[in-house]
Design an enzyme around this catalytic site. Sequence first.
Site, PDB file in Angstrom:
ATOM      1  N   CYS A   1      36.700  11.998 -17.468  1.00  0.00           N
ATOM      2  CA  CYS A   1      36.922  11.759 -16.037  1.00  0.00           C
ATOM      3  C   CYS A   1      38.424  11.885 -15.783  1.00  0.00           C
ATOM      4  O   CYS A   1      39.118  12.576 -16.519  1.00  0.00           O
ATOM      5  CB  CYS A   1      36.348  10.413 -15.592  1.00  0.00           C
ATOM      6  SG  CYS A   1      37.206   8.948 -16.204  1.00  0.00           S
TER       7      CYS A   1
ATOM      8  N   ARG B   1      34.785   5.694 -15.307  1.00  0.00           N
ATOM      9  CA  ARG B   1      33.537   6.430 -15.484  1.00  0.00           C
ATOM     10  C   ARG B   1      33.311   6.927 -16.901  1.00  0.00           C
ATOM     11  O   ARG B   1      32.264   6.652 -17.511  1.00  0.00           O
ATOM     12  CB  ARG B   1      33.480   7.605 -14.494  1.00  0.00           C
ATOM     13  CG  ARG B   1      33.369   7.182 -13.040  1.00  0.00           C
ATOM     14  CD  ARG B   1      33.600   8.350 -12.088  1.00  0.00           C
ATOM     15  NE  ARG B   1      35.004   8.792 -12.098  1.00  0.00           N
ATOM     16  CZ  ARG B   1      35.469   9.832 -11.409  1.00  0.00           C
ATOM     17  NH1 ARG B   1      34.627  10.567 -10.688  1.00  0.00           N
ATOM     18  NH2 ARG B   1      36.748  10.145 -11.435  1.00  0.00           N
TER      19      ARG B   1
ATOM     20  N   ASP C   1      15.651  17.713 -16.876  1.00  0.00           N
ATOM     21  CA  ASP C   1      14.349  17.498 -16.239  1.00  0.00           C
ATOM     22  C   ASP C   1      13.518  18.775 -16.213  1.00  0.00           C
ATOM     23  O   ASP C   1      12.290  18.731 -16.314  1.00  0.00           O
ATOM     24  CB  ASP C   1      14.534  16.988 -14.800  1.00  0.00           C
ATOM     25  CG  ASP C   1      14.919  15.518 -14.738  1.00  0.00           C
ATOM     26  OD1 ASP C   1      14.665  14.794 -15.714  1.00  0.00           O
ATOM     27  OD2 ASP C   1      15.477  15.110 -13.698  1.00  0.00           O
TER      28      ASP C   1
END
Length: 202
Positions: free
Chosen positions: A9, A15, A115
């Site tokens: 980051c 993060r 996904d």
Amino acid sequence: MTFTILSVCTGNICRSPVAELILADALAGVADVQVESAGTGALVAHGVPVPAQLLAAQRGIDTTAHRARQVDTSMIRGADLILTMAREHRRAVVEHVPAAMRRAFTLRELARIADVVEADVPAALAAANATTATQGMAAAVSLAAAMRGTVPPPASPEEFDIVDPYRRSDEVYAASFSELAPAADRVAGFLLHAARLAQPSS
């Protein structure tokens, strides 16, 4: 052979260290995996701000030992997978080392790709003759890179990024964590799936 993941980051205090530690925790059962983090404009030697510490602690993640460091060319070259917290960090990584393009994704980008392509992992492992956990994870990264352009983009490109909470309210820290943690979990699951298929005993 060690499979190295680099989380990036800006300051390496909010993060990327949280993503690093979530991934390291999730992948702890896989041998020869190293997860580290750095910043493109690191607040070198600074720790994780308290709001981020508290959010991570809710997941059982202790961030108190982390100290920020600046990303450099050797880190990028040495990483098998580079996960950036926003598109600007991915651009910076690739500007440093153009050859890293196929190994660099935003965290949310790779979660989205996973996904779609996870069903293709067994074929990718077979094509790569992957027989170890690290080879399996490397094959999964190669698959994601090859299929990147075929995965429909989100409604807004900002959905590839995780909001930067630094010096902002507790609510923004919570929003950032709510984007980061599920994406880190999804990426870890994708890598674990490939590792276990390649080496079922891992």
